[in-house]
Design a protein around this motif. Sequence first.
Motif, mmCIF file in Angstrom:
data_model
loop_
_atom_site.group_PDB
_atom_site.id
_atom_site.type_symbol
_atom_site.label_atom_id
_atom_site.label_comp_id
_atom_site.label_asym_id
_atom_site.label_seq_id
_atom_site.Cartn_x
_atom_site.Cartn_y
_atom_site.Cartn_z
ATOM 1 N N PRO A 82 0.774 -85.834 -4.704
ATOM 2 C CA PRO A 82 0.331 -87.158 -5.169
ATOM 3 C C PRO A 82 0.876 -87.565 -6.548
ATOM 4 O O PRO A 82 1.017 -88.662 -6.922
ATOM 5 C CB PRO A 82 -1.215 -87.156 -5.075
ATOM 6 C CG PRO A 82 -1.419 -85.811 -5.362
ATOM 7 C CD PRO A 82 -0.381 -84.826 -4.583
ATOM 8 N N THR A 83 1.052 -86.600 -7.513
ATOM 9 C CA THR A 83 1.583 -86.730 -8.827
ATOM 10 C C THR A 83 2.635 -85.579 -8.843
ATOM 11 O O THR A 83 2.496 -84.704 -8.281
ATOM 12 C CB THR A 83 0.612 -86.511 -9.890
ATOM 13 O OG1 THR A 83 0.100 -85.171 -9.986
ATOM 14 C CG2 THR A 83 -0.652 -87.434 -9.611
ATOM 15 N N VAL A 84 3.587 -85.782 -9.937
ATOM 16 C CA VAL A 84 4.630 -84.931 -10.207
ATOM 17 C C VAL A 84 3.834 -83.525 -10.659
ATOM 18 O O VAL A 84 4.360 -82.497 -10.245
ATOM 19 C CB VAL A 84 5.584 -85.330 -11.123
ATOM 20 C CG1 VAL A 84 6.673 -84.350 -11.633
ATOM 21 C CG2 VAL A 84 6.333 -86.722 -10.454
ATOM 22 N N LEU A 85 3.108 -83.788 -11.767
ATOM 23 C CA LEU A 85 2.243 -82.699 -12.172
ATOM 24 C C LEU A 85 1.672 -81.614 -10.751
ATOM 25 O O LEU A 85 2.018 -80.492 -10.847
ATOM 26 C CB LEU A 85 1.442 -82.689 -13.124
ATOM 27 C CG LEU A 85 0.782 -81.659 -13.723
ATOM 28 C CD1 LEU A 85 1.442 -80.576 -14.304
ATOM 29 C CD2 LEU A 85 -0.529 -82.195 -14.734
ATOM 30 N N SER A 86 0.899 -82.283 -10.129
ATOM 31 C CA SER A 86 0.132 -81.660 -8.993
ATOM 32 C C SER A 86 1.294 -80.930 -8.006
ATOM 33 O O SER A 86 1.258 -79.848 -7.590
ATOM 34 C CB SER A 86 -0.723 -82.630 -8.164
ATOM 35 O OG SER A 86 -0.112 -83.522 -7.599
ATOM 36 N N ALA A 87 2.418 -81.483 -7.771
ATOM 37 C CA ALA A 87 3.445 -81.113 -6.997
ATOM 38 C C ALA A 87 4.362 -79.951 -7.718
ATOM 39 O O ALA A 87 4.442 -78.896 -7.016
ATOM 40 C CB ALA A 87 4.596 -82.248 -6.644
ATOM 41 N N ALA A 139 11.679 -85.800 -12.809
ATOM 42 C CA ALA A 139 10.678 -86.651 -12.677
ATOM 43 C C ALA A 139 9.632 -86.880 -13.809
ATOM 44 O O ALA A 139 9.234 -87.717 -14.215
ATOM 45 C CB ALA A 139 10.223 -86.557 -11.181
ATOM 46 N N LEU A 140 9.373 -85.507 -14.214
ATOM 47 C CA LEU A 140 8.439 -85.418 -15.126
ATOM 48 C C LEU A 140 8.767 -85.983 -16.635
ATOM 49 O O LEU A 140 8.234 -86.398 -17.509
ATOM 50 C CB LEU A 140 8.185 -83.947 -15.614
ATOM 51 C CG LEU A 140 7.187 -83.313 -14.387
ATOM 52 C CD1 LEU A 140 6.733 -81.686 -14.876
ATOM 53 C CD2 LEU A 140 5.657 -83.999 -14.850
ATOM 54 N N SER A 141 10.035 -85.780 -16.659
ATOM 55 C CA SER A 141 10.891 -86.183 -17.937
ATOM 56 C C SER A 141 11.271 -87.638 -18.269
ATOM 57 O O SER A 141 11.545 -88.032 -19.305
ATOM 58 C CB SER A 141 12.121 -85.469 -18.310
ATOM 59 O OG SER A 141 12.993 -85.703 -17.503
ATOM 60 N N LEU A 195 4.247 -77.554 -20.210
ATOM 61 C CA LEU A 195 4.662 -78.843 -20.119
ATOM 62 C C LEU A 195 4.071 -79.736 -21.086
ATOM 63 O O LEU A 195 4.699 -80.558 -21.793
ATOM 64 C CB LEU A 195 4.232 -79.390 -18.753
ATOM 65 C CG LEU A 195 5.196 -78.680 -17.618
ATOM 66 C CD1 LEU A 195 4.706 -79.173 -16.514
ATOM 67 C CD2 LEU A 195 6.584 -78.812 -17.904
ATOM 68 N N ARG A 196 2.779 -79.341 -21.648
ATOM 69 C CA ARG A 196 1.929 -80.264 -22.633
ATOM 70 C C ARG A 196 2.802 -79.791 -23.883
ATOM 71 O O ARG A 196 3.023 -80.907 -24.785
ATOM 72 C CB ARG A 196 0.555 -79.924 -22.613
ATOM 73 C CG ARG A 196 -0.174 -80.374 -21.582
ATOM 74 C CD ARG A 196 -1.596 -80.093 -21.910
ATOM 75 N NE ARG A 196 -2.600 -80.632 -20.808
ATOM 76 C CZ ARG A 196 -2.605 -79.975 -19.609
ATOM 77 N NH1 ARG A 196 -2.082 -78.802 -19.447
ATOM 78 N NH2 ARG A 196 -3.364 -80.693 -18.750
ATOM 79 N N GLY A 197 3.144 -78.750 -24.219
ATOM 80 C CA GLY A 197 3.904 -78.482 -25.300
ATOM 81 C C GLY A 197 5.253 -78.866 -25.564
ATOM 82 O O GLY A 197 5.792 -79.498 -26.605
#
Length: 205
Positions: A82-87, A139-141, A195-197
């Motif tokens: 449902p989100t890129v992070l969860s994926a 997608a995250l970026s 990813l947070r960093g």
Amino acid sequence: MPKQGYHHGNLRQALVEACLALIEAKGPTGFTLSEAAREAGVTPAAVYRHFAGREDLIAEAARQGYEIFADLLEFAYDGGRPTVLSAFEKVGRAYLAFARKHPGHYVAMFESGISVNRTPELAAVSSRAMRVLERAAEALSEHIPADRRPPPQMFAAHIWAMSHGVVELFARGSPGTRAPFPPEDLLESGIGVYLRGLGLIPPDR
């Protein structure tokens, strides 16, 4: 006595399955082509109708492993839902699950010394697996300005390396290793911190 003799069907596949069993039992360098033939229940001469040597047999086992691996990663990513992070996190868990469920394939792919460029087919399917992580990274970026955006291929490779490290150290039951936390939790938290960093996800996610 072979564990499972070859009786009918695909001799090439029977040899691959024998190879996988031997890799699990002895490692990728601990058996000969003759042993693979014996495990499959055929003469050594029969092997050479399909494989020029042991490395070619292991390369085919690796190719088939990458096919399974890429399918699992693509299914886990599922277009970033449902989100890129969860994926991304589901892809990491799929990596761990693959290593546990397919140890022979995993070793053939990553620990046998066989180059992914040994055959065009092996190169293509290994690239397909890596492309799942690269798509997720791209997608995250997207929310980061292009002039400050890290190369997606770079941090996709970092996530792959992190996943591989957790598998090697904590997910395969290697002697002398003990995870302080479940491997899935280690990988998920590690991905989040990384990813947070990079500024790829906000701190409050």
